[in-house]
Design a protein around this motif. Structure first.
Motif, PDB file in Angstrom:
ATOM      1  N   GLU A   1      54.455  32.596  54.093  1.00 31.91           N
ATOM      2  CA  GLU A   1      53.268  33.514  54.416  1.00 31.91           C
ATOM      3  C   GLU A   1      51.550  32.615  54.659  1.00 31.91           C
ATOM      4  O   GLU A   1      51.110  32.487  55.981  1.00 31.91           O
ATOM      5  N   LEU A   2      50.955  31.933  54.311  1.00 33.79           N
ATOM      6  CA  LEU A   2      49.445  31.532  54.510  1.00 33.79           C
ATOM      7  C   LEU A   2      49.703  29.948  55.371  1.00 33.79           C
ATOM      8  O   LEU A   2      49.263  29.729  55.975  1.00 33.79           O
ATOM      9  N   ALA A   3      51.349  29.246  54.935  1.00 30.52           N
ATOM     10  CA  ALA A   3      51.137  28.274  55.754  1.00 30.52           C
ATOM     11  C   ALA A   3      51.588  28.093  57.210  1.00 30.52           C
ATOM     12  O   ALA A   3      51.653  27.463  58.457  1.00 30.52           O
ATOM     13  N   ALA A   4      52.092  29.796  57.182  1.00 28.35           N
ATOM     14  CA  ALA A   4      52.306  30.249  59.178  1.00 28.35           C
ATOM     15  C   ALA A   4      51.282  30.365  59.572  1.00 28.35           C
ATOM     16  O   ALA A   4      51.001  30.702  60.968  1.00 28.35           O
ATOM     17  N   ASP A   5      50.176  30.846  58.767  1.00 29.34           N
ATOM     18  CA  ASP A   5      48.803  31.386  59.623  1.00 29.34           C
ATOM     19  C   ASP A   5      48.026  29.844  59.907  1.00 29.34           C
ATOM     20  O   ASP A   5      47.256  29.608  59.156  1.00 29.34           O
ATOM     21  N   PRO A   6      48.011  30.314  61.596  1.00 32.56           N
ATOM     22  CA  PRO A   6      47.119  28.922  61.770  1.00 32.56           C
ATOM     23  C   PRO A   6      45.405  28.988  61.759  1.00 32.56           C
ATOM     24  O   PRO A   6      44.946  27.253  61.349  1.00 32.56           O
ATOM     25  N   GLN A   7      45.013  30.109  61.090  1.00 33.01           N
ATOM     26  CA  GLN A   7      43.525  30.321  60.625  1.00 33.01           C
ATOM     27  C   GLN A   7      42.900  29.562  58.475  1.00 33.01           C
ATOM     28  O   GLN A   7      42.474  29.142  59.055  1.00 33.01           O
ATOM     29  N   VAL A   8      44.112  28.792  58.446  1.00 35.06           N
ATOM     30  CA  VAL A   8      44.554  28.467  57.191  1.00 35.06           C
ATOM     31  C   VAL A   8      44.586  26.212  57.391  1.00 35.06           C
ATOM     32  O   VAL A   8      45.409  26.325  58.085  1.00 35.06           O
ATOM     33  N   ARG A   9      43.795  26.112  56.858  1.00 30.23           N
ATOM     34  CA  ARG A   9      43.938  24.721  57.065  1.00 30.23           C
ATOM     35  C   ARG A   9      43.859  24.245  55.543  1.00 30.23           C
ATOM     36  O   ARG A   9      43.742  22.637  55.357  1.00 30.23           O
ATOM     37  N   ALA A  10      43.351  24.808  54.521  1.00 24.79           N
ATOM     38  CA  ALA A  10      43.412  24.131  53.035  1.00 24.79           C
ATOM     39  C   ALA A  10      43.281  25.379  51.915  1.00 24.79           C
ATOM     40  O   ALA A  10      43.596  26.774  52.628  1.00 24.79           O
ATOM     41  N   LEU A  11      43.895  25.307  50.285  1.00 20.54           N
ATOM     42  CA  LEU A  11      44.566  26.205  49.740  1.00 20.54           C
ATOM     43  C   LEU A  11      44.103  25.830  47.916  1.00 20.54           C
ATOM     44  O   LEU A  11      44.170  25.130  47.901  1.00 20.54           O
ATOM     45  N   VAL A  12      43.141  27.112  47.751  1.00 19.67           N
ATOM     46  CA  VAL A  12      42.764  27.049  46.630  1.00 19.67           C
ATOM     47  C   VAL A  12      43.306  27.814  45.622  1.00 19.67           C
ATOM     48  O   VAL A  12      43.849  29.403  45.769  1.00 19.67           O
ATOM     49  N   LEU A  13      43.739  27.763  45.015  1.00 18.20           N
ATOM     50  CA  LEU A  13      44.572  28.469  43.591  1.00 18.20           C
ATOM     51  C   LEU A  13      43.529  28.001  42.650  1.00 18.20           C
ATOM     52  O   LEU A  13      43.334  27.676  41.620  1.00 18.20           O
ATOM     53  N   THR A  14      43.768  29.741  41.803  1.00 16.27           N
ATOM     54  CA  THR A  14      43.015  29.645  40.583  1.00 16.27           C
ATOM     55  C   THR A  14      43.195  31.275  40.285  1.00 16.27           C
ATOM     56  O   THR A  14      43.773  31.560  40.638  1.00 16.27           O
ATOM     57  N   GLY A  15      42.054  31.270  39.387  1.00 14.10           N
ATOM     58  CA  GLY A  15      42.526  32.706  37.710  1.00 14.10           C
ATOM     59  C   GLY A  15      41.184  33.492  38.206  1.00 14.10           C
ATOM     60  O   GLY A  15      40.888  32.994  38.405  1.00 14.10           O
ATOM     61  N   ALA A  16      41.771  34.640  37.910  1.00 17.28           N
ATOM     62  CA  ALA A  16      40.898  35.883  37.534  1.00 17.28           C
ATOM     63  C   ALA A  16      39.679  35.001  36.534  1.00 17.28           C
ATOM     64  O   ALA A  16      40.266  35.405  34.817  1.00 17.28           O
ATOM     65  N   GLY A  17      38.776  35.748  36.786  1.00 18.99           N
ATOM     66  CA  GLY A  17      37.957  35.919  35.502  1.00 18.99           C
ATOM     67  C   GLY A  17      37.413  34.157  34.399  1.00 18.99           C
ATOM     68  O   GLY A  17      37.556  33.160  35.676  1.00 18.99           O
ATOM     69  N   PRO A  18      37.378  34.236  33.613  1.00 23.21           N
ATOM     70  CA  PRO A  18      37.170  32.987  32.744  1.00 23.21           C
ATOM     71  C   PRO A  18      38.040  31.708  32.692  1.00 23.21           C
ATOM     72  O   PRO A  18      38.326  31.057  32.072  1.00 23.21           O
ATOM     73  N   THR A  19      39.737  32.296  33.019  1.00 25.98           N
ATOM     74  CA  THR A  19      40.970  31.679  32.246  1.00 25.98           C
ATOM     75  C   THR A  19      41.787  30.986  33.816  1.00 25.98           C
ATOM     76  O   THR A  19      41.885  32.476  34.881  1.00 25.98           O
ATOM     77  N   PHE A  20      42.517  30.108  33.840  1.00 29.48           N
ATOM     78  CA  PHE A  20      43.325  29.481  35.229  1.00 29.48           C
ATOM     79  C   PHE A  20      44.791  30.320  35.143  1.00 29.48           C
ATOM     80  O   PHE A  20      44.782  31.383  35.594  1.00 29.48           O
ATOM     81  N   CYS A  21      44.929  30.140  33.634  1.00 34.64           N
ATOM     82  CA  CYS A  21      46.598  30.656  33.448  1.00 34.64           C
ATOM     83  C   CYS A  21      46.762  30.508  32.461  1.00 34.64           C
ATOM     84  O   CYS A  21      47.140  29.466  31.686  1.00 34.64           O
ATOM     85  N   ALA A  22      47.442  31.234  31.039  1.00 38.97           N
ATOM     86  CA  ALA A  22      47.825  30.496  29.769  1.00 38.97           C
ATOM     87  C   ALA A  22      49.407  30.080  29.279  1.00 38.97           C
ATOM     88  O   ALA A  22      49.751  30.373  28.462  1.00 38.97           O
ATOM     89  N   GLY A  23      50.009  30.261  31.289  1.00 43.72           N
ATOM     90  CA  GLY A  23      51.496  29.844  31.117  1.00 43.72           C
ATOM     91  C   GLY A  23      51.979  31.373  31.167  1.00 43.72           C
ATOM     92  O   GLY A  23      52.163  31.862  32.566  1.00 43.72           O
ATOM     93  N   ALA A  24      53.163  31.595  31.642  1.00 48.19           N
ATOM     94  CA  ALA A  24      54.643  32.423  31.304  1.00 48.19           C
ATOM     95  C   ALA A  24      54.443  33.583  30.867  1.00 48.19           C
ATOM     96  O   ALA A  24      54.175  33.574  29.662  1.00 48.19           O
ATOM     97  N   ASP A  25      54.244  34.766  30.829  1.00 53.20           N
ATOM     98  CA  ASP A  25      54.542  35.961  30.430  1.00 53.20           C
ATOM     99  C   ASP A  25      55.779  35.789  30.038  1.00 53.20           C
ATOM    100  O   ASP A  25      56.686  36.500  30.333  1.00 53.20           O
ATOM    101  N   ILE A  26      55.699  35.215  28.059  1.00 52.14           N
ATOM    102  CA  ILE A  26      57.436  35.881  27.953  1.00 52.14           C
ATOM    103  C   ILE A  26      57.892  36.663  28.066  1.00 52.14           C
ATOM    104  O   ILE A  26      58.817  36.530  27.980  1.00 52.14           O
TER     105      ILE A  26
END
Length: 251
Positions: A41-66
């Motif tokens: 969806e974001l790739a098809a949006d002509p307004q999007v020229r770059a993408l940032v991936l981040t985590g909510a709060g003080p952690t990026f991502c601790a992995g998969a929810d096992i």
């Protein structure tokens, strides 16, 4: 709060936020499934020229929810969910940047490695941990990690499942910049403004070539001839003004 992927688009930048604060932003099966269509969806949006991936709060991502991966959907291999999401992120046609705070571990590090660039805050921790669970790390993910940090560091991370700090991650090439506490958001905003001002034609071709696609030189030369970006870039340089590049991936 229900675990989810949140996203916004502003000033040409899509920001995708991994949000599962109760489990340090661990990715549930539903979140892994949701990432590829969101990226489409974001790739098809002509307004999007770059993408940032981040985590909510003080952690990026601790992995998969096992716990969530113990009950995947019909005919689903739990690891394949993560690999599909990783591959979708790596294939995103515009520049991607992981903004990392805190833990970036397991599937979180897998996603960060699939981004084009990684900026981290001091104090961030990185690790690839399948050896703690007896999981065979996917060959595509292993190759991507080794290409990024070199075979020796990839083996260190995969064999030991030990975490490394942001300083070592910078030395090994796992991250591109390390920022003092409180400076990450400012630097990411500053750098994405740079990205969105540059030629998407140059970026798209460079991303393909850097990712190993070597059979499209003629295609990109043809795109360049018809785009007007080169003429605009040269004119702007000579006239000492900001260029107005108009080529888009839809062209």
């Amino acid at each position: 709060m229900e675990p989810q992927l949140e996203h916004t688009v502003a000033d040409g930048v899509a920001t995708v936020v991994i949000s599962n604060p109760a489990k340090r932003n661990a990715m549930t099966a539903a979140m892994w499934r949701a990432l590829p269509p969101l990226l489409d969806e974001l790739a098809a949006d002509p307004q999007v020229r770059a993408l940032v991936l981040t985590g909510a709060g003080p952690t990026f991502c601790a992995g998969a929810d096992i716990s969530s991966l113990r009950a995947p959907g019909p005919d689903e291999d739990p690891q394949s969910l993560a690999v599909r999401a990783e591959e979708a992120l790596a294939a995103f046609p515009k520049p991607t940047l992981a903004a990392v705070r805190g833990y970036c571990v397991g599937g979180g590090c897998q996603l960060a490695a699939a981004c084009d660039l990684r900026f981290a805050e001091e104090g961030a921790s990185f690790g690839i941990t399948p050896a703690k669970l007896g999981i065979v790390y996917a060959s595509s993910s292993t190759r991507r990690l080794a290409a990024l940090v070199g075979p020796s560091t990839a083996k260190y991370l995969l064999f030991s499942a030990e975490l490394i700090d942001s300083a070592r991650a910078l030395r090994t090439g796992l991250v591109d910049e390390v920022l003092p506490a409180g400076e990450l958001d400012k630097r990411v905003a500053e750098f994405t403004r740079v990205l969105t001002a540059r030629s998407q034609l140059t970026q798209a071709a460079a991303k393909e070539f850097a990712n190993g696609r070597t059979d499209r030189d003629a295609h990109w030369r043809e795109q360049a001839r018809g785009s007007g970006d080169t003429a605009e870039g040269v004119a702007a340089f000579l006239e000492r003004r900001v260029p107005r590049f108009e080529w888009t991936p839809s062209d």
